[in-house]
Design a protein around this motif. Structure first.
Motif, PDB file in Angstrom:
ATOM      1  N   GLU A 149      46.962   1.475  16.699  1.00 42.98           N
ATOM      2  CA  GLU A 149      47.124   0.143  16.121  1.00 42.98           C
ATOM      3  C   GLU A 149      46.189  -0.859  16.788  1.00 42.98           C
ATOM      4  OE1 GLU A 149      51.198  -0.876  16.507  1.00 42.98           O
ATOM      5  OE2 GLU A 149      51.909   0.620  15.052  1.00 42.98           O
ATOM      6  N   ALA A 191      42.593  -0.292  15.719  1.00 45.15           N
ATOM      7  CA  ALA A 191      42.349  -0.830  14.380  1.00 45.15           C
ATOM      8  C   ALA A 191      42.131  -2.335  14.442  1.00 45.15           C
ATOM      9  CB  ALA A 191      43.524  -0.486  13.456  1.00 45.15           C
ATOM     10  N   ASP A 192      42.915  -3.013  15.294  1.00 38.75           N
ATOM     11  CA  ASP A 192      42.751  -4.458  15.449  1.00 38.75           C
ATOM     12  C   ASP A 192      41.369  -4.808  16.009  1.00 38.75           C
ATOM     13  OD1 ASP A 192      45.328  -4.847  14.540  1.00 38.75           O
ATOM     14  OD2 ASP A 192      46.207  -5.035  16.541  1.00 38.75           O
ATOM     15  N   SER A 195      37.139   1.268  22.419  1.00 37.28           N
ATOM     16  CA  SER A 195      36.333   0.599  21.393  1.00 37.28           C
ATOM     17  C   SER A 195      34.983   0.152  21.945  1.00 37.28           C
ATOM     18  CB  SER A 195      37.092  -0.597  20.806  1.00 37.28           C
ATOM     19  OG  SER A 195      37.352  -1.582  21.786  1.00 37.28           O
ATOM     20  N   ARG A 225      37.277   4.716  10.193  1.00 32.36           N
ATOM     21  CA  ARG A 225      35.970   4.509  10.843  1.00 32.36           C
ATOM     22  C   ARG A 225      35.779   5.485  12.007  1.00 32.36           C
ATOM     23  NH1 ARG A 225      33.717  -0.842  14.087  1.00 32.36           N
ATOM     24  NH2 ARG A 225      31.521  -0.174  14.129  1.00 32.36           N
ATOM     25  N   TRP A 260      38.169  -0.578  14.911  1.00 35.06           N
ATOM     26  CA  TRP A 260      38.020   0.876  14.851  1.00 35.06           C
ATOM     27  C   TRP A 260      39.307   1.503  14.331  1.00 35.06           C
ATOM     28  CZ3 TRP A 260      33.669   3.703  15.419  1.00 35.06           C
ATOM     29  CH2 TRP A 260      32.554   3.063  15.964  1.00 35.06           C
ATOM     30  N   ASP A 261      39.477   1.452  13.008  1.00 36.41           N
ATOM     31  CA  ASP A 261      40.653   2.090  12.423  1.00 36.41           C
ATOM     32  C   ASP A 261      40.409   3.591  12.289  1.00 36.41           C
ATOM     33  OD1 ASP A 261      38.978   2.422  10.219  1.00 36.41           O
ATOM     34  OD2 ASP A 261      39.955   0.849   9.042  1.00 36.41           O
TER      35      ASP A 261
END
Length: 273
Positions: free
Chosen positions: A67, A70-71, A44, A78, A74-75
């Motif tokens: 997972e 995403a937290d 990220s 995106r 950056w899911d």
């Protein structure tokens, strides 16, 4: 007392966030969640800078990494929009680069090197961030020599291409066999190393075990480990365990078991990185 040396912590944090030079780092982990935390921070931070990521992982591990990404903001949607991530199955890639029982330099160049060249062409003048666990798969199969050979291929590749590399190894740092074989090799072949969980928690556990088992002589081991930590970018607790495992075989098992008990008694802390 053993302390997680500031230069070691700063070097690891710098590697994850890309504030230092490109390196070849290793995360030793017990639980995949620990590895996922480091991988998500590493990728990220690169995505935030517009740096592409290449991941060689097993499907189960990638699900956990996704997972955590995403937290961090950056899911999958995106990531897809920015086109910064390139994933390959670790098992399939490993099979493609093997020649019998050893990784092939020629096949590695074709499979891995050419993928990196394609990514580099899409993102000129940007550092690539690579994560791989093919070496861990080789160790799981009982082939540490194959893992060492593959690490050397990665190091050769890094001399010709601009990328940083994070490797993951699942290992028990309280196992003497790991301390005299696998872990010294990991420290030798990587520029940065992080032990499982909270390094501070590990240091307190090891420090108490040294004191209990060695008494006044514990200070000599602490001093040696702290001195080497500044040069090798390896946490002093890990260096202390490696040293007693190789140099004090009669005391090593007691120190390791005591350190394990101390470590398990203390509640887990959040990741230090």
């Amino acid at each position: 007392m053993l302390r997680y040396a500031p230069p070691v912590k700063a070097a690891w944090t710098g590697f994850l966030h890309g504030t230092g030079p490109a390196g070849h780092a290793v995360q030793v982990y017990r639980d995949v969640g620990e590895l996922a935390d480091s991988v998500a921070k590493y990728l990220s931070a690169g995505f935030d800078l517009g740096e592409p990521g290449i991941v060689f992982a097993t499907p189960d591990h990638w699900a956990c990494f996704g997972e955590r990404l995403a937290d961090s903001g950056w899911d999958a949607v995106r990531i897809e929009q920015h086109g910064l991530l390139f994933c390959a199955d670790a098992e399939t890639t490993l099979a493609a680069i093997m020649d019998g029982e050893r990784p092939s330099a020629e096949r590695f160049e074709v499979v891995v090197g050419e993928l990196m060249d394609r990514v580099a062409a899409r993102f000129p003048k940007r550092r690539m961030r690579v994560f791989g666990e093919m070496v861990d798969l080789l160790c799981e199969r009982g082939d540490p020599a194959g893992a060492a050979a593959l690490e050397e291929l990665w190091n050769r590749l890094a001399r010709r291409r601009p990328f940083s590399l994070l490797c993951g190894y699942q290992a028990d740092v309280f196992d003497r066999d790991a301390q005299v074989s696998l872990l010294p090799e990991l420290c030798r072949s990587h520029s940065h190393a992080l032990p499982p969980d909270d390094p501070g928690r590990l240091e307190r556990a090891v420090d108490a075990a040294l004191e209990k088992t060695l008494g006044a002589s514990a200070g000599e081991v602490r001093a040696l480990a702290s001195q080497q930590a500044r040069r090798k970018r390896v946490p002093p607790a890990q260096l202390a365990l490696m040293w007693v495992s190789s140099q004090m075989p009669l005391s090593a098992e007691r120190i390791l078991e005591s350190a394990r008990a101390n470590y398990l008694r203390e509640p887990a802390a959040q990741s230090p990185t």
